[in-house]
Design a protein around this motif. Structure first.
Motif, PDB file in Angstrom:
ATOM      1  N   UNK A 132       3.719   5.659  -5.711  1.00 42.35           N
ATOM      2  CA  UNK A 132       3.572   5.653  -7.170  1.00 42.35           C
ATOM      3  C   UNK A 132       2.558   6.710  -7.602  1.00 42.35           C
ATOM      4  N   UNK A 133       1.517   6.908  -6.816  1.00 42.04           N
ATOM      5  CA  UNK A 133       0.520   7.929  -7.134  1.00 42.04           C
ATOM      6  C   UNK A 133       1.121   9.323  -7.024  1.00 42.04           C
ATOM      7  N   UNK A 134       1.929   9.551  -5.978  1.00 40.94           N
ATOM      8  CA  UNK A 134       2.540  10.863  -5.781  1.00 40.94           C
ATOM      9  C   UNK A 134       3.486  11.212  -6.928  1.00 40.94           C
ATOM     10  N   UNK A 135       4.250  10.225  -7.403  1.00 43.31           N
ATOM     11  CA  UNK A 135       5.152  10.455  -8.526  1.00 43.31           C
ATOM     12  C   UNK A 135       4.359  10.553  -9.833  1.00 43.31           C
ATOM     13  N   UNK A 136       3.414   9.639  -9.986  1.00 44.43           N
ATOM     14  CA  UNK A 136       2.639   9.588 -11.224  1.00 44.43           C
ATOM     15  C   UNK A 136       1.780  10.810 -11.452  1.00 44.43           C
ATOM     16  N   UNK A 137       1.417  11.522 -10.397  1.00 43.69           N
ATOM     17  CA  UNK A 137       0.593  12.717 -10.563  1.00 43.69           C
ATOM     18  C   UNK A 137       1.305  13.766 -11.406  1.00 43.69           C
ATOM     19  N   UNK A 138       2.637  13.791 -11.382  1.00 40.56           N
ATOM     20  CA  UNK A 138       3.392  14.711 -12.233  1.00 40.56           C
ATOM     21  C   UNK A 138       3.257  14.315 -13.695  1.00 40.56           C
ATOM     22  N   UNK A 194       0.836  -1.204   0.000  1.00 40.53           N
ATOM     23  CA  UNK A 194       0.000   0.000   0.000  1.00 40.53           C
ATOM     24  C   UNK A 194       0.869   1.251   0.000  1.00 40.53           C
ATOM     25  N   UNK A 195       1.979   1.238   0.753  1.00 37.74           N
ATOM     26  CA  UNK A 195       2.879   2.394   0.781  1.00 37.74           C
ATOM     27  C   UNK A 195       3.422   2.684  -0.615  1.00 37.74           C
ATOM     28  N   UNK A 213      -4.928  11.306  -7.321  1.00 37.31           N
ATOM     29  CA  UNK A 213      -5.089  11.242  -5.868  1.00 37.31           C
ATOM     30  C   UNK A 213      -6.452  10.683  -5.487  1.00 37.31           C
ATOM     31  N   UNK A 214      -7.485  11.101  -6.200  1.00 38.60           N
ATOM     32  CA  UNK A 214      -8.835  10.601  -5.913  1.00 38.60           C
ATOM     33  C   UNK A 214      -8.877   9.085  -6.041  1.00 38.60           C
ATOM     34  N   UNK A 215      -8.295   8.569  -7.104  1.00 35.87           N
ATOM     35  CA  UNK A 215      -8.323   7.130  -7.350  1.00 35.87           C
ATOM     36  C   UNK A 215      -7.541   6.363  -6.299  1.00 35.87           C
ATOM     37  N   UNK A 216      -6.294   6.766  -6.067  1.00 37.05           N
ATOM     38  CA  UNK A 216      -5.401   5.968  -5.226  1.00 37.05           C
ATOM     39  C   UNK A 216      -5.539   6.301  -3.747  1.00 37.05           C
ATOM     40  N   UNK A 217      -5.474   7.590  -3.420  1.00 41.37           N
ATOM     41  CA  UNK A 217      -5.463   7.975  -2.010  1.00 41.37           C
ATOM     42  C   UNK A 217      -6.820   7.799  -1.332  1.00 41.37           C
ATOM     43  N   UNK A 218      -7.893   7.797  -2.125  1.00 37.78           N
ATOM     44  CA  UNK A 218      -9.223   7.643  -1.526  1.00 37.78           C
ATOM     45  C   UNK A 218      -9.785   6.254  -1.808  1.00 37.78           C
ATOM     46  N   UNK A 219     -10.077   5.949  -3.068  1.00 36.56           N
ATOM     47  CA  UNK A 219     -10.803   4.720  -3.377  1.00 36.56           C
ATOM     48  C   UNK A 219      -9.953   3.481  -3.088  1.00 36.56           C
TER      49      UNK A 219
END
Length: 509
Positions: free
Chosen positions: A105-111, A99-100, A312-318
């Motif tokens: 990956x989401x934080x990097x991929x958001x760029x 999960x970490x 962020x919506x997809x990964x950090x929430x759902x």
């Protein structure tokens, strides 16, 4: 057939593990550094631009779908059954530490999501419904490589509106049939076909209505499904609240192999989390920019920021909802349940057997919204290849038939083939984004300069006179739409001063 499916699975897994994911990570870090960590630094701007008013045409109608509608269209495709089954499988294989790495990956991929959607906006074109664009368009218009765009478009059409939509329909049919059999006590083998007919019929009603109907459906369906799943997840966490601190600790300790679960090596934990994050949020894949390009906004960067928020919506929430409801409710065991069965076990253990029905409803909303989002990606690609009306109509019919066929078929070979080919699609897109990244940074500098000057950023192609292939963004009047005369004069004067200053500051490329 089984051996073919196994070979495709192995080949695709190796492609993603050793080529695609490293390229995604390296490019994501590069974009993060060069942009000044735009995906975190401008989070407040993401929310501000999400609610921007949609520019209107001379008749007072919206020029295209709104920024929020484009956000929900991409979220509709991103948020699917993989957020339920895929995340649970990642935890079963790689333990809580996966999960970490999914979050990272989401934080990097958001760029990467910011870059690809900003480019999609820059090189978008007009059509009868408003705007369309995406990677195929910025490959053709930005790189002058139409052949590259055609290859990308063909791969996307195979993967998303056909293969992945068929698999989402298969999940709807299976979970709905199980829920109906549980309620009624009957054992009906014909249920998947009937459910498939209903799903195909609903799909036809939406896709034959065009992009504005798709936007209208997703802007309602996406928030409802997210809220429903959030409530289920919070219910599980509330019942098992004493386990929550331990779940957080296990995510971080297992992420670095300090307390490896199920004997998973550190490399396996990292790869499992990173791959699940990439598959889930689609950052860098080149799929979401097709929806992002449809939005009517006053500056390309605005939709780039909104699409970053979608990651962020997809990964950090759902995805995180699934992670926590599993980690607090059930023990992770070697050889135990995984996928959607693990999620269902967590729900039933905490809240009771009625949750099988609730999960079936949530799965339907998730999967159906993905079908709609996948379809739109395909439509933008079809229109890039051919502008003939009959081609689009044939495509729509084939998508509806794929949904019906997927409801009753076993699709292991199609799934593995699509998985592998999608890796090739991602590589093509990442190469294009890397080559055009200089334009992304120029757009970002222009946006931040206008915000610093107190302006609501407006982009026109005069700001990049050296860049060929920009079809829209003709002038401020066209971009912003008609507004009152005094406001127009004030904005025009500010924009003119800004334009002259930018030309003096920006070197020609």
């Amino acid at each position: 057939m089984e051996s073919i499916a196994d070979w495709l699975a192995t080949w695709g897994d190796n492609l993603w593990t050793w080529i695609v994911l490293p390229v995604v990570a390296v490019l994501g870090v590069y974009l993060t550094v060069r942009s000044g960590v735009v995906q975190i630094r401008l989070i407040p701007e993401m929310f501000r631009t999400l609610t921007d008013k949609t520019p209107r045409d001379a008749d007072g109608r919206p020029q295209s779908v709104s920024s929020f509608q484009a956000f929900t269209m991409s979220a509709a495709s991103r948020v699917g059954t993989g957020n339920i089954a895929g995340v649970a499988t990642a935890i079963a294989i790689g333990g809580p530490g996966a999960v970490f790495w999914m979050w990272l990956m989401a934080a990097i991929g958001a760029a990467s999501a910011f870059a690809e959607s900003s480019l999609a906006q820059l090189f978008k074109v007009r059509d009868s419904d408003g705007f369309r664009g995406g990677p195929a368009y910025y490959m053709a218009r930005g790189l002058n490589a139409r052949w590259m765009g055609v290859v990308f478009a063909v791969i996307l059409i195979f993967c998303f509106p056909f293969a992945f939509s068929a698999l989402q329909a298969n999940t709807i049919a299976l979970t709905s049939a199980t829920a109906i059999e549980t309620l009624s006590g009957i054992d009906a083998s014909w249920l998947p076909f009937v459910i498939g007919l209903a799903t195909a019929g609903l799909t036809a009603l939406v896709v034959f209505g065009g992009v504005r109907r798709i936007a209208d459906v997703t802007q309602v369906l996406v928030p409802v499904m997210a809220l429903a799943y959030l409530l289920l997840g919070l219910g599980v966490v509330a019942v098992n609240i004493e386990q929550l601190p331990g779940a957080f600790v296990s995510i971080y300790t297992d992420a670095f192999g300090f307390n490896e679960v199920l004997g998973a090596a550190l490399g396996q934990i990292i790869l499992t989390g990173a791959k699940r994050g990439m598959f889930s949020n689609e950052a860098g894949l080149g799929s979401a920019p097709n929806a992002g390009a449809a939005a009517a906004v006053t500056h390309p960067v605005k939709q780039g920021l909104v699409q970053s928020l979608g990651v962020y919506f997809d990964t950090m929430i759902v995805c995180s909802i699934t992670a926590f409801l599993v980690l607090v409710a059930v023990p992770i065991e070697q050889g135990g349940p995984s996928g959607i069965e693990l999620t269902q076990l967590a729900l039933e253990t905490s809240l009771g057997s009625w949750t099988s029905i609730a999960l079936a409803v949530v799965v339907f909303m998730l999967a159906f919204s993905s079908i709609i989002g996948n379809y739109y990606y395909g439509e933008a690609s079809i229109e890039f290849i051919s502008s003939r009306r009959w081609v689009l109509m044939v495509f729509r019919v084939l998508v509806v038939l794929a949904v019906l066929a997927g409801s009753v078929a076993s699709a292991a070979v199609v799934w593995n083939a699509a998985d592998a080919v999608m890796g090739v699609m991602a590589l093509i897109n990442l190469v294009a984004v890397a080559l055009l990244s200089g334009l992304v940074f120029r757009l970002l500098r222009d946006y931040t300069r206008q915000r610093r000057d107190g302006l609501d950023p407006v982009f026109t192609r005069d700001l990049m006179p050296d860049v060929k292939g920009i079809a829209c963004w003709e002038d401020a009047d066209t971009v912003t739409g008609p507004i009152d005369l005094s406001t127009r004069r004030r904005q025009s004067a500010k924009h003119r001063d800004h334009l002259h200053g930018t030309r003096a500051a920006e070197p020609r490329r």
